[in-house]
Design an enzyme around this catalytic site. Structure first.
Site, PDB file in Angstrom:
ATOM      1  N   LEU A  43      -7.113  -1.789 -17.014  1.00  0.00           N
ATOM      2  CA  LEU A  43      -6.996  -0.333 -17.038  1.00  0.00           C
ATOM      3  C   LEU A  43      -5.608   0.083 -17.488  1.00  0.00           C
ATOM      4  O   LEU A  43      -5.455   0.989 -18.304  1.00  0.00           O
ATOM      5  CB  LEU A  43      -7.275   0.228 -15.651  1.00  0.00           C
ATOM      6  CG  LEU A  43      -8.751   0.242 -15.289  1.00  0.00           C
ATOM      7  CD1 LEU A  43      -8.948   0.836 -13.910  1.00  0.00           C
ATOM      8  CD2 LEU A  43      -9.548   1.021 -16.322  1.00  0.00           C
ATOM      9  N   SER A 284     -17.921  -3.649  -1.520  1.00  0.00           N
ATOM     10  CA  SER A 284     -17.120  -2.435  -1.625  1.00  0.00           C
ATOM     11  C   SER A 284     -16.905  -1.764  -0.271  1.00  0.00           C
ATOM     12  O   SER A 284     -17.780  -1.699   0.572  1.00  0.00           O
ATOM     13  CB  SER A 284     -17.791  -1.437  -2.551  1.00  0.00           C
ATOM     14  OG  SER A 284     -17.165  -0.181  -2.389  1.00  0.00           O
ATOM     15  N   ARG A 330      -7.437  -0.126   5.253  1.00  0.00           N
ATOM     16  CA  ARG A 330      -7.811  -1.535   5.127  1.00  0.00           C
ATOM     17  C   ARG A 330      -7.023  -2.453   6.034  1.00  0.00           C
ATOM     18  O   ARG A 330      -7.585  -3.370   6.633  1.00  0.00           O
ATOM     19  CB  ARG A 330      -7.561  -1.964   3.696  1.00  0.00           C
ATOM     20  CG  ARG A 330      -8.468  -1.239   2.781  1.00  0.00           C
ATOM     21  CD  ARG A 330      -8.205  -1.598   1.359  1.00  0.00           C
ATOM     22  NE  ARG A 330      -9.273  -1.021   0.588  1.00  0.00           N
ATOM     23  CZ  ARG A 330      -9.304  -0.995  -0.731  1.00  0.00           C
ATOM     24  NH1 ARG A 330      -8.313  -1.514  -1.416  1.00  0.00           N
ATOM     25  NH2 ARG A 330     -10.319  -0.461  -1.352  1.00  0.00           N
TER      26      ARG A 330
END
Ligand SMILES: Cc1cc2nc3c(=O)[nH]c(=O)nc-3n(C[C@H](O)[C@H](O)[C@H](O)COP(=O)(O)OP(=O)(O)OC[C@H]3O[C@@H](n4cnc5c(N)ncnc54)[C@H](O)[C@@H]3O)c2cc1C
Ligand code: HEM
Ligand code: SF4
Ligand code: FES
Lengths: 637, 257, 232
Positions: A43, A284, A330
């Site tokens: 990206l 995910s 996370r």
């Protein structure tokens, strides 16, 4: 080493506008005369190469895969954040900025993060216009979902393949420039060293992975967008080829490496099943929107999950963090999973796993709704484990996923080597000690589409760059070093395979520099890594020659670099006597086991300078200032 | 379980190749196919033999790097699954497996099971994009896309560019791959302006790359790990024929691009 | 190879050099031929209505030479174009895979679809024979310019002639069972609801047409079609 972060002064809201205005421009007719090297086609690199080519620069873009479309960004599943506030739920650029600084546990630069939040809005527009098929509502408007660490719905997604679709957008833009002749693409070509002339980055040395040819490429600026280094742990969610070679070799040539120990562990991965395992698969994080995480209340409970009644289950995230519940960031979710497993309440054969249960959601929303949202993830889980997550809970465990650390860059994304810029996961810039979900894609594209086109121009326009081509003696000298290293590796022909060393390094790192770290373990790990590295250079077996496609040789070079980087990570972790974000030092925790930051002594970015072979690296500190978001203990209770 | 492998070995693009036989011992059911090959390779290295070269990266079925024929089926026997996601529990003890590289003129073999798929990139370069200058896009919600269109587009966009469709096609046609990209962009409002040009140029590139011509038999669809339907080929045919018809006299009347 | 840095491919020449245009020509000519086959089959089935019916039909066709020769020329062009594109695509496809697989399994294709390039040329050869046999008559020992009925009945009484017709018709019908569905796809039509129906229809066409065509030689062989006068 002097660290000039070139952070603009003045109000943060106008800083980027002002900075852009202050930057020098390259005359359109002159752009074509500048050669720019972009290493990486993910990206960050893909969007940079496409945008720079479109501006008229003469771009060479490199990747080691057989096509730029295969860069590791392709694997991102969940989504990309943007402060669009399309949901009218109270989002704003300031809120995204705030969340990211807080999520990063106050170890990122405010001005960088603010710019990132501003650019996020343009990224979505750009990608939509390119034809990225983002999920839509029935009315035709863009759909959003929420992601860990945020209380607003600001994540844009394309089924479970957001990274793929964003990368295809950038890749297509890149190929359009290839067709137009402004970008030349070098696939299956690995950068092995950086060439510095008169203190500036002026080129790279590469190896053609098919023919083995070592080649020189000269340029006016070099951009590294080579991704993260999570594979230092051997097992991670990164693609097998992801590596640190480009940034590590640049580091050895003088680029400071910032916060190497800041690694992110992702809480929802499929647990390890055997020694042969070659990588870990991420499920995910979006799954945490509808799945509930639990373990049995009692340790050693070996009943199948369906036989454990509600009152004997511990939904530990909902219990410990009532306001965020299963959506805590996370690092928090990962440590909590480790804690329950350490208590002996883990599930699955190895005891290293927790349940992620969709039974309630399926009951509430119906199987179809769940299938619509996560069908491909469920399928993937089923393929790998042979189990059906519609009827039995998934088993998940944390795994290494992302590296916040990377080469140090200033506000303009330039490293400590003038003329060398670093974008995407390869730099350290925007996520501090912990990255929020769906923010890496955003950062990669912000760097590539919306930052580098300005800052590169500024560099080129404000420096007098003498003409350089590959006949300069520096190219020959660097080429010789590269050739010598390859020859040395091939000549050892020892007893152990490259991957056996990689595996061993990974275990040392995971045990000592993973989810929990302490001074004793880190000190021991540094010694173990040094010993392992020494053995590697005496006993590794790299078969074949350097003159053709040799995957073992490619890997050998990467593992050699990991063996050096691993040590630096441990040193960094050892030097940071606090817990923050993904860096959890067991000595520094509260009584409830939460991370304890030490802002007084550690509110800085650690920028390590290469000290030379077998010499200790040198620590430089970039102090961090928080004018807008005031450091506070993160709380997700 | 134990397996016998017959693997295509070829030193480089110019060298001749041949099938060679290997034993894969103590294969665990939970291994992926590529992990099984990793173990075979470690063994080969220990015996001072050249390991088998095969391409791979993500091992999650998304990057499109991996792929070879397993017993004549692209990506092996499990439908909708790349070979990196194929697990050994789908094989039986004692089975014999034939591993061969994708075969097509457009995909020269580089080594063992590794082929050069650069042709697919060049097809995209020929028109598989929407031209939009960085920073010039209107607000994302300014372009409304009906959910149905977005869904079809996404179905097509799921292509990972692995080349299995070419490998499985008896004509080595890249119609499914090309059709998928033409459909992905052609079903969205953003893709309309260049729709004709795209369909003309990408199809022309197919021929320049020496891909074969589609005979609508559907082997590609069956082999595609992302289960892209051959409906996408019909969409390409439609767009291409329409564009060819509309531009039929363009050159005579002096019209260029 | 670099991408086509050529002018946009829109000249008349490159229009026909496109594989998709070629395939569309194949589909369009195939569709027209398919219509012809349908009419031809219905016309021929009149043999079961007796000599009068079919002979009158044949005489009527021949009575307007403009139409007859127009149709013949048209058909010839169609077949010609159909064959021309076949040859061109065959050439392209034979270049596309130089090395065959040691092992290749078929997962989705049907025998009919894989053998189009065999069934087609066989039909072409058959058409030549068929014209010599029942149109020109040079391959027919008892040929009559006016008595189509007898030409058919006597022609088919030779077992190997019937056998040849049966084989050719079987191939024509497998050709159609793929061709009729394929032409929609080639012309850019594919619909989640209609395409499966078209597929079923195409298979039915294959079977029904075979039954129709096969009925004639079988009837002649088995004596079900009586000779209405003995010319011997
Ligand atoms: C499984 C997974 C899921 C993720 N999901 C999300 C998500 O939902 N949302 C989110 O925001 N982030 C997500 N991330 C993180 C995100 O995908 C990455 O951080 C990001 O894509 C990195 O992009 P990049 O351009 O910096 O690097 P990459 O995409 O890794 O690209 C690196 C490029 O550099 C090239 N390269 C590397 N070394 C060399 C060399 N020596 N010579 C030549 N070329 C070289 C490679 O070929 C490649 O082209 C996820 C990550 C993983 C692993
Ligand atoms: C009465 C005679 C024939 C009829 C009715 C007929 C009909 C058709 C039809 C409807 C198609 C489908 C077109 C498409 O795929 O788009 C087709 C395809 C084809 N025909 Fe014929 N055809 C006839 C004779 C022939 C002959 C004489 C040849 C060869 C010499 C031939 C070779 C082919 C081939 C090669 C295809 C392409 C198959 C494919 O690409 O899948 N056909 N035909
Ligand atoms: S269409 Fe399917 S088989 Fe073909 S390249 Fe794309 S994903 Fe692979
Ligand atoms: S290795 Fe990426 S798809 Fe198989």
């Amino acid at each position: 080493m002097k660290l000039d972060s070139r952070i603009p002064s003045g109000p943060i809201e106008q800083a980027w506008d002002q900075a852009r205005f202050d930057m020098k421009l390259v005359n359109p007719a002159n752009k074509r005369k500048f050669n720019v090297i972009v290493v990486g086609s993910g990206l960050a690199g893909g969007s940079a190469a496409a945008s720079l080519g479109e501006l008229g620069y003469n771009v060479k873009c490199f990747c080691f895969q057989d096509s730029p479309r295969r860069a590791h960004s392709i694997a991102a599943q969940g989504g990309i954040n943007a402060a669009k506030n399309y949901q009218n739920d109270g989002d704003s650029i300031y809120r995204l900025f705030y969340d990211t600084v807080k999520g990063g546990d106050f170890r990122a630069r405010e001005y960088n993060v603010y710019r990132l939040a501003q650019n996020s809005v343009n990224i979505i527009d750009q990608c939509v216009a390119q034809g990225v098929p983002f999920a839509r509502e029935y009315g035709g408007a863009l759909a959003n979902r929420s992601f860990g660490g945020a209380q607003v719905s600001r994540t844009f997604y394309a089924r479970g393949q957001t990274g793929q679709q964003l990368l295809l957008g950038a890749y297509q833009a890149l190929e359009a420039q290839v067709d137009a002749g402004s970008v030349k693409m070098y696939t299956r070509t690995e950068m092995l060293d950086l060439v510095i002339i008169n203190g500036k980055a002026r080129g790279i040395i590469t190896r053609n992975l098919v023919t083995g040819q070592i080649e020189s490429h000269a340029a006016d600026a070099v951009i590294l967008a080579t991704g993260g280094y999570g594979n230092v742990f051997y097992l991670s969610t990164n693609a097998k080829g992801s590596n640190c070679t480009a940034i590590w070799r640049a580091h050895k040539r003088g680029a400071a490496f910032a916060n190497p120990c800041f690694t992110q562990i992702h809480p929802t991965c499929i647990p390890v099943s055997g020694d042969y395992q070659s990588k870990l698969t991420l499920m995910s994080e979006s799954l945490r929107n509808d799945g509930r995480i639990w373990v049995p209340l009692k340790g050693g409970d070996k009943r199948s999950p369906s036989q454990i009644p509600e009152n004997e289950r511990d939904y530990y995230l909902e219990r410990r963090y009532p306001s965020f519940g299963n959506l805590v960031p996370r690092d928090v979710a990962s440590r909590a999973a480790k804690a329950v497993c350490d208590e002996g309440r883990g599930v699955g054969e190895t005891g290293l796993g927790v349940y992620l249960d969709f039974a309630d959601s399926i009951k509430r929303l119906g199987k179809n709704a769940i299938e619509e949202r996560y069908g491909n993830l469920f399928e993937m889980y089923n393929r790998i484990t042979g189990e059906d997550p519609y009827t039995q809970p998934m088993r998940i465990y944390p795994a290494i996923h992302y590296t916040m650390g990377g080469l140090w860059v200033d506000y303009q994304l330039m490293s400590t080597i003038p003329g060398m810029f670093v974008l995407g996961e390869a730099n350290f810039s925007d996520h501090g000690a912990n990255r929020l979900g769906a923010s890496a894609l955003m950062q990669g594209l912000s760097d590539g589409y919306f930052v580098i086109p300005y800052t590169l121009g500024n560099y080129l326009a404000s420096n007098k760059l003498e003409k350089v081509d590959t006949s300069a003696p520096e190219f020959a000298a660097t080429t010789k070093e590269v050739n010598d290293t390859i020859a040395r590796m091939l000549s050892i022909k020892g007893k152990r395979t490259v991957s056996s060393y990689h595996r061993e390094l990974g275990k040392i790192m995971w045990d000592n520099c993973g989810m929990g770290r302490n001074a004793e373990g880190l000190t021991k790990a540094i010694q173990q890594i040094q010993a392992l590295r020494q053995e590697y250079w005496q006993n590794v077996n790299v078969p074949g020659s350097g003159a053709d496609l040799n995957q073992q040789l490619e890997n050998a070079g990467r593992v050699a670099d990991f063996l050096e980087l691993g040590e630096l990570m441990c040193r960094d972790a050892l030097a940071r006597n606090e817990s923050c974000g993904g860096h959890f030092r067991e000595e520094y925790q509260t009584e409830e086991g939460e991370a304890m930051r030490d802002d007084e002594n550690f509110q800085y970015a650690a920028a390590w300078e290469y000290g030379g072979e077998n010499a200790e690296p040198i620590l430089n500190k970039e102090p961090l200032e928080f004018k807008y978001v005031h450091p506070a203990q993160r709380s997700y209770k | 379980m134990n397996l016998t492998l017959h693997v295509w070995r070829q030193a480089n693009a110019a060298a001749p190749g041949r099938m060679e036989r290997y034993d894969a011992r103590n294969v665990s059911e939970d291994m992926s196919f590529l992990e099984m090959l990793d173990v075979v390779n470690e063994q080969l290295i220990a015996e001072s033999k050249e390991p088998i070269a095969f391409e791979h990266d993500c091992r999650e079925g998304i990057c499109g790097s991996c792929g070879f024929m397993v017993n004549g089926v692209a990506h092996g026997p499990q439908r909708g699954t790349t070979v990196c996601q194929l697990h050994m529990r789908h094989f039986k003890d004692g089975e014999e497996l034939y591993l061969e590289p994708w075969r097509a003129t457009a995909f020269p073999v580089l080594k063992d099971l590794v082929v050069d798929r650069g042709a697919l990139d060049r097809i995209i370069a020929a028109g598989g994009y929407v031209s939009v200058r960085t920073g010039s896009a209107p607000d994302g919600n300014a372009i409304s896309v009906p959910k149905e269109a977005a869904d079809i587009s996404m179905d097509a966009a799921a292509c990972i560019g692995c080349g299995a469709c070419v490998a499985a096609c008896p004509n080595a046609a890249a119609a499914l791959f090309t059709g998928a990209k033409i459909s992905h962009l052609g079903t969205l409002p953003q893709g309309q302006a260049e729709r004709s040009r795209r369909a003309l140029r990408m199809v022309e590139q197919l021929s320049l790359e020496d891909f074969g011509a589609c005979t609508n038999i559907g082997e590609c669809e069956a082999a595609c790990p992302k289960q892209i339907p051959i409906e996408m080929i019909a969409r390409m045919n439609h767009d291409h024929l329409k564009a060819a018809w509309q531009t039929r006299g363009a050159r005579k009347s002096g019209g260029g691009e | 190879m670099s991408t086509a840095a050529l002018a946009p491919p829109n000249s008349a020449r490159s229009l026909f050099s496109s594989v998709i245009v070629k395939k569309a020509i194949m589909a369009a000519t195939g569709a027209a031929l398919y219509l012809f086959v349908t009419v031809h089959l219905l016309g021929n089935l009149q043999v079961f209505l007796g000599p009068e019916a079919i002979n009158t039909y044949a005489a009527k066709l021949k009575s307007i030479p403009e139409i007859l020769w127009g149709a013949r020329l048209g058909l010839l062009t169609l077949v010609g174009l159909h064959i021309l594109t076949t040859i061109q695509l065959m050439k392209i496809n034979s270049k596309a895979r130089p090395v065959a697989y040691a092992k290749k399994a078929n997962s989705a294709s049907t025998a009919a679809s894989r053998t189009m390039y065999l069934s087609g040329p066989t039909i072409a050869a058959f058409i030549v024979y068929h014209l010599l046999h029942l149109t020109v008559g040079s391959a027919h020992p008892q040929f009559s310019e006016t008595d189509v009925y007898s030409n058919i009945v006597f022609g088919f009484r030779v077992w190997w002639v019937s056998a040849a017709y049966l084989v050719a018709m079987a191939l024509l019908c497998t050709h159609l069972s793929h061709g009729v569905q394929s032409m929609f796809q080639s012309l850019g039509f594919n619909h989640p609801k209609h395409t499966p129906r078209i597929k079923k229809f195409a298979h039915a066409v294959g079977l029904i047409y075979f039954a129709g065509f096969a009925s004639m030689p079988l009837a002649a062989l088995s004596g079900f079609l009586p000779p209405f006068f003995e010319r011997l």
